[in-house]
Design a protein around this motif. Structure first.
Motif, PDB file in Angstrom:
ATOM      1  N   PRO A 189       3.639  -7.956   8.373  1.00 58.95           N
ATOM      2  CA  PRO A 189       4.292  -9.229   8.705  1.00 58.95           C
ATOM      3  C   PRO A 189       3.407 -10.450   8.483  1.00 58.95           C
ATOM      4  O   PRO A 189       3.857 -11.570   8.590  1.00 58.95           O
ATOM      5  N   ASP A 190       2.135 -10.225   8.181  1.00 61.24           N
ATOM      6  CA  ASP A 190       1.219 -11.361   8.129  1.00 61.24           C
ATOM      7  C   ASP A 190       0.189 -11.161   7.013  1.00 61.24           C
ATOM      8  O   ASP A 190      -0.516 -10.155   6.989  1.00 61.24           O
ATOM      9  N   LEU A 236      -6.393  -6.116  -2.908  1.00 64.58           N
ATOM     10  CA  LEU A 236      -5.932  -6.053  -1.526  1.00 64.58           C
ATOM     11  C   LEU A 236      -4.619  -5.279  -1.467  1.00 64.58           C
ATOM     12  O   LEU A 236      -3.691  -5.565  -2.221  1.00 64.58           O
ATOM     13  N   PHE A 237      -4.546  -4.318  -0.576  1.00 58.68           N
ATOM     14  CA  PHE A 237      -3.349  -3.493  -0.429  1.00 58.68           C
ATOM     15  C   PHE A 237      -2.886  -3.493   1.020  1.00 58.68           C
ATOM     16  O   PHE A 237      -3.087  -2.517   1.739  1.00 58.68           O
ATOM     17  N   PRO A 238      -2.265  -4.604   1.461  1.00 58.61           N
ATOM     18  CA  PRO A 238      -1.775  -4.623   2.836  1.00 58.61           C
ATOM     19  C   PRO A 238      -0.674  -3.596   3.048  1.00 58.61           C
ATOM     20  O   PRO A 238       0.000  -3.180   2.094  1.00 58.61           O
ATOM     21  N   LYS A 239      -0.517  -3.207   4.296  1.00 61.59           N
ATOM     22  CA  LYS A 239       0.458  -2.175   4.667  1.00 61.59           C
ATOM     23  C   LYS A 239       1.864  -2.568   4.204  1.00 61.59           C
ATOM     24  O   LYS A 239       2.230  -3.736   4.248  1.00 61.59           O
ATOM     25  N   GLU A 257      -5.387 -12.261   3.926  1.00 57.77           N
ATOM     26  CA  GLU A 257      -5.451 -12.088   2.468  1.00 57.77           C
ATOM     27  C   GLU A 257      -5.421 -13.463   1.785  1.00 57.77           C
ATOM     28  O   GLU A 257      -6.131 -13.692   0.800  1.00 57.77           O
ATOM     29  N   ASP A 272       0.816  -1.211   0.000  1.00 56.82           N
ATOM     30  CA  ASP A 272       0.000   0.000   0.000  1.00 56.82           C
ATOM     31  C   ASP A 272       0.856   1.270   0.000  1.00 56.82           C
ATOM     32  O   ASP A 272       0.982   1.966   1.000  1.00 56.82           O
ATOM     33  N   GLY A 320      11.136  -8.139   1.642  1.00 52.17           N
ATOM     34  CA  GLY A 320      10.617  -8.999   2.695  1.00 52.17           C
ATOM     35  C   GLY A 320       9.126  -9.246   2.579  1.00 52.17           C
ATOM     36  O   GLY A 320       8.640 -10.338   2.886  1.00 52.17           O
TER      37      GLY A 320
END
Lengths: 301, 431
Positions: free
Chosen positions: B211-212, B204-207, B216, B176, B235
């Motif tokens: 870490p997880d 979906l735009f995870p931060k 999603e 994101d 990472g």
């Protein structure tokens, strides 16, 4: 949306909340006893993760059985808690107890920055990747969806064990009661023969151990890169603040709440998934500035 | 007598001119290099610095640029934009840098371009990908020695259409921030043009740095899209792939990972066969056309000896930036004099130079054209990690947004015949 999707969302929330709880409860415990908002907590998480990953990778390189990775995660967390946490408390924090809160904050922030660099010197910037424990446990199927046993079963179990263990320790053991006594009135507890300095040291080590344990467990599921400590610190602070700093059971409820909230966001409104933990924290603190589970503090005159 | 005077004047003039030139030619060419030395992006920034150290030592061993050795000064992008800008100015104004290599983040490049104009310093954008820099602005002192996101995403789209033309649903999981959002906007515009019936089932735009990705992954497992795209890197990409592989998702959908070249070695045995991977250009140490050249083999060996791992695309981007810089200086200083900054930047226009994996051409708008290499993962006994197979090499000219056009507009009108253009070369994995 079919009802099984709600259950799947809840399981995701549980797995996510379990990990945040482990880190947040350590932060909360340290604040509850020492009265310090420990910014260096994020570094304990990161170093715990790196040491655990290095240990797991060494086991793989040596050709030893994979199950040995599990005690390795625990030993790595204990080592970081005792050595790094103990050193920080004895060498630095002891000198700022009773001083202004802003000074304490600056000291722990400085420790965080130093440990971030130390971590890069020791472990470099190449991502670490030690997923053997997660793969070893395999998967479980729920409504046709595969979850890793590690995340769906092991992590919530560890979180539950930590919650029950802490409750037992603080309520049923003499040292645990001494901690509670120091939390409530350090002067009176000292007058009754409790060694407050020792209580502070051991509490800090336990808190650091819990952060490192969170990191060690996370090392099997995430790729470890520079900066992982900062993100986890912010999230665990949101949990601890929502619960009310110093509240152990509250941290469990808040972590679950935030885990479920984030999970629901991914399902129903993905654009809010990053925002949700902080939105929950903000709403709770607007209604209850002391947090969900804090009681009114008595003022000593 | 008059002749004697003229001769003395001419001699004096020549001596003076020679003396002036000697003063102009510096003892060393200070090159400021902005790269991530801290924070999560240092997994790309530090390999870039390692490559720069290695390559600058090689250039200096051969006599430097026009006889002048390079001296690198590093600036940490990870310290934040404000500090980056002040450090960038300091390196130019106080340390006398005549050239700056900046930067990795598109946000940094956007911020540095106007500062470079202000300082009148040659600014080589060595890694950032945003296509908007030269599409929305005209920067005299900035140049980019590699492709932009438009070329990278167009090649990705063409490769996907070639190897899996019958997909009906797609989901995206991107970081994101600007790169994740912009790259998806381009792909989405292209998908609408090439496959208007395709259904986007999840965005979906995870931060950044999440870490997880369990939630999603559950969501994608339930939705069962034919194709899952992720332009994530570092990472985040490793974690996403690791968690998705553990839950069987990589075999359920066709994964498209345009930046996965930089993760192949780290992912080891986690990445299965059949995943579409890209290189942000044609950067790949096992490049089907160039893996056996002495230059490539020398670079790979030197880099691996120094760092213990194979080079990834930021190291190739650094090689292109430094090679382009040397070639521009040589072109501008062809008459034997030390060129001015304006002459160097002018020399970049129309410059063609060999990189380790092809030929780079710098367009009039200062945008570099480079080829794009994509492939599908294959497991081979030669390496403990996945390699490229079923490769397609897209010429830079074919996939780069034409001069004067904006990438989003160009994507919206892409035609299916581009998928099978005759200029696209194909290769299988060969030992």
């Amino acid at each position: 949306m079919p009802p099984e999707m709600l259950l799947l969302a809840a399981l995701d929330g549980l797995a996510y909340g379990s990990l945040i709880f482990l880190v947040a409860v350590g932060l909360s415990l340290i604040f509850g006893v020492l009265g310090i908002v420990n910014v260096a907590h994020g570094s304990f998480y990161a170093i715990g993760a790196y040491v655990a990953a290095a240990g797991v990778l060494a086991i793989g390189t040596a050709g030893l059985p994979t199950w040995l990775a599990f005690p390795t995660l625990l030993i790595a967390a204990a080592l970081v808690g005792i050595l790094v946490g103990g050193l920080v408390e004895v060498a630095l924090l002891r000198r700022v107890y009773g001083k202004e809160e802003v000074l304490q904050l600056i000291v722990t922030f400085a420790v965080f920055m130093i440990l971030e660099d130390a971590q890069k010197v020791v472990f470099g910037v190449q991502p670490y990747f030690a997923n053997a424990p997660m793969n070893w446990l395999g998967t479980v199927e729920v409504f046709g969806i595969f979850y890793t046993t590690y995340q769906l079963v092991l992590m919530p179990l560890v979180a539950l064990a930590v919650l029950l263990g802490l409750r037992f320790f603080l309520r049923r053991t003499s040292f645990g009661r001494a901690i509670v006594a120091v939390t409530q009135d350090r002067e009176a507890a000292t007058a009754m023969g409790i060694d407050a300095a020792r209580v502070y040291l051991i509490t800090f080590i336990i808190g650091a151990f819990l952060a490192a344990l969170g990191g060690a467990l996370a090392s099997a599921t995430t790729s470890l890169t520079p900066g992982i400590g900062a993100g986890t610190l912010v999230l665990s602070f949101a949990v601890a603040a929502t619960a009310g700093l110093g509240r152990i059971e509250g941290a469990a409820v808040a972590a679950l709440l935030i885990g479920l909230g984030r999970s629901a966001a991914v399902y129903f409104a993905p654009e809010f998934d990053v925002l949700i933990p902080y939105l929950i924290m903000m709403l709770v603190l607007l209604v209850r500035p002391q947090g969900l589970f804090s009681t009114v503090q008595t003022r000593k005159v | 007598m008059k002749t004697m005077k003229l001769a003395i004047a001419a001699l004096a003039g020549t001596l003076l001119a020679g003396s002036a030139l000697a003063q102009d030619k510096p003892k060393e060419l200070v090159v400021g290099i902005a790269t991530f030395l801290s924070g999560p992006a240092s997994v790309f920034g530090v390999p870039g610095r390692n490559a720069a150290d290695l390559l600058i030592a090689e250039i200096n061993a051969k006599g430097g640029v026009l006889g002048v050795p390079l001296k690198p000064v590093y600036v940490d992008e990870g310290a934040g934009t404000n500090q980056l800008l002040s450090e960038y100015r300091r390196v130019v104004q106080e340390q006398g840098a005549q050239v700056m290599l900046g930067a990795i983040s598109s946000g940094s490049c956007n911020a540095l371009a106007p500062v470079a104009e202000d300082l009148k310093v040659v600014n080589v954008m060595w890694d950032c990908g945003t296509q908007t820099i030269f599409e929305d602005g005209k920067w005299k002192y900035s140049v980019r020695t590699q492709a932009h996101a438009g070329a990278e995403m167009m090649a990705t789209l063409l490769y996907l259409m070639k190897v899996k033309p019958d997909f009906k649903s797609v989901a995206v999981v991107n970081q994101d921030y600007a790169w994740g959002r912009e790259s998806w906007a381009l792909l989405q515009a292209g998908l609408k043009a090439l496959k208007p019936d395709v259904k986007v089932v999840a965005e979906l735009f995870p931060k950044f740095g999440a870490p997880d990705f369990s939630t999603e992954i559950t969501r994608l497992s339930a939705l069962r899209p034919d194709v899952v795209i992720s332009t994530s890197w570092g990472g985040d990409l490793d974690t996403f792939v690791q968690q998705a592989a553990a839950r069987g998702l990589l075999k359920q959908s066709t994964f498209v990972l345009p930046l996965a070249e930089s993760s192949l070695e780290r992912l080891g045995n986690v990445l299965p066969e059949g995943v579409i991977v890209g290189s942000r250009g044609d950067h790949y140490w096992l490049h089907p056309k160039y893996k056996n050249t002495p230059e490539m083999q020398g670079f790979v060996k030197a880099y691996k000896d120094k760092t213990g791992v194979y080079p990834i695309y930021p190291t190739f981007h650094m090689q292109q930036a430094l090679t382009g810089l040397v070639k521009a200086y040589e072109k501008a200083g062809a008459g034997g004099k030390w060129p001015s900054k304006e002459e160097v930047i002018a020399a970049f226009e129309g410059l063609e130079f060999k990189s380790l994996t092809g030929t780079i051409t710098i367009r009039q708008d200062h945008q570099g054209l480079e080829d794009q290499l994509l492939g599908t993962t294959k497991r081979v006994p030669d390496y403990p990690f996945a390699v490229y197979d079923k490769m397609a090499l897209y010429p830079g000219k074919l996939v780069t947004t034409p001069l004067g056009e904006k990438s989003l507009d160009w994507f919206a009108k892409v035609k299916p015949d581009l998928v099978t253009d005759k200029s696209i070369e194909t290769f299988d994995y060969a030992k």
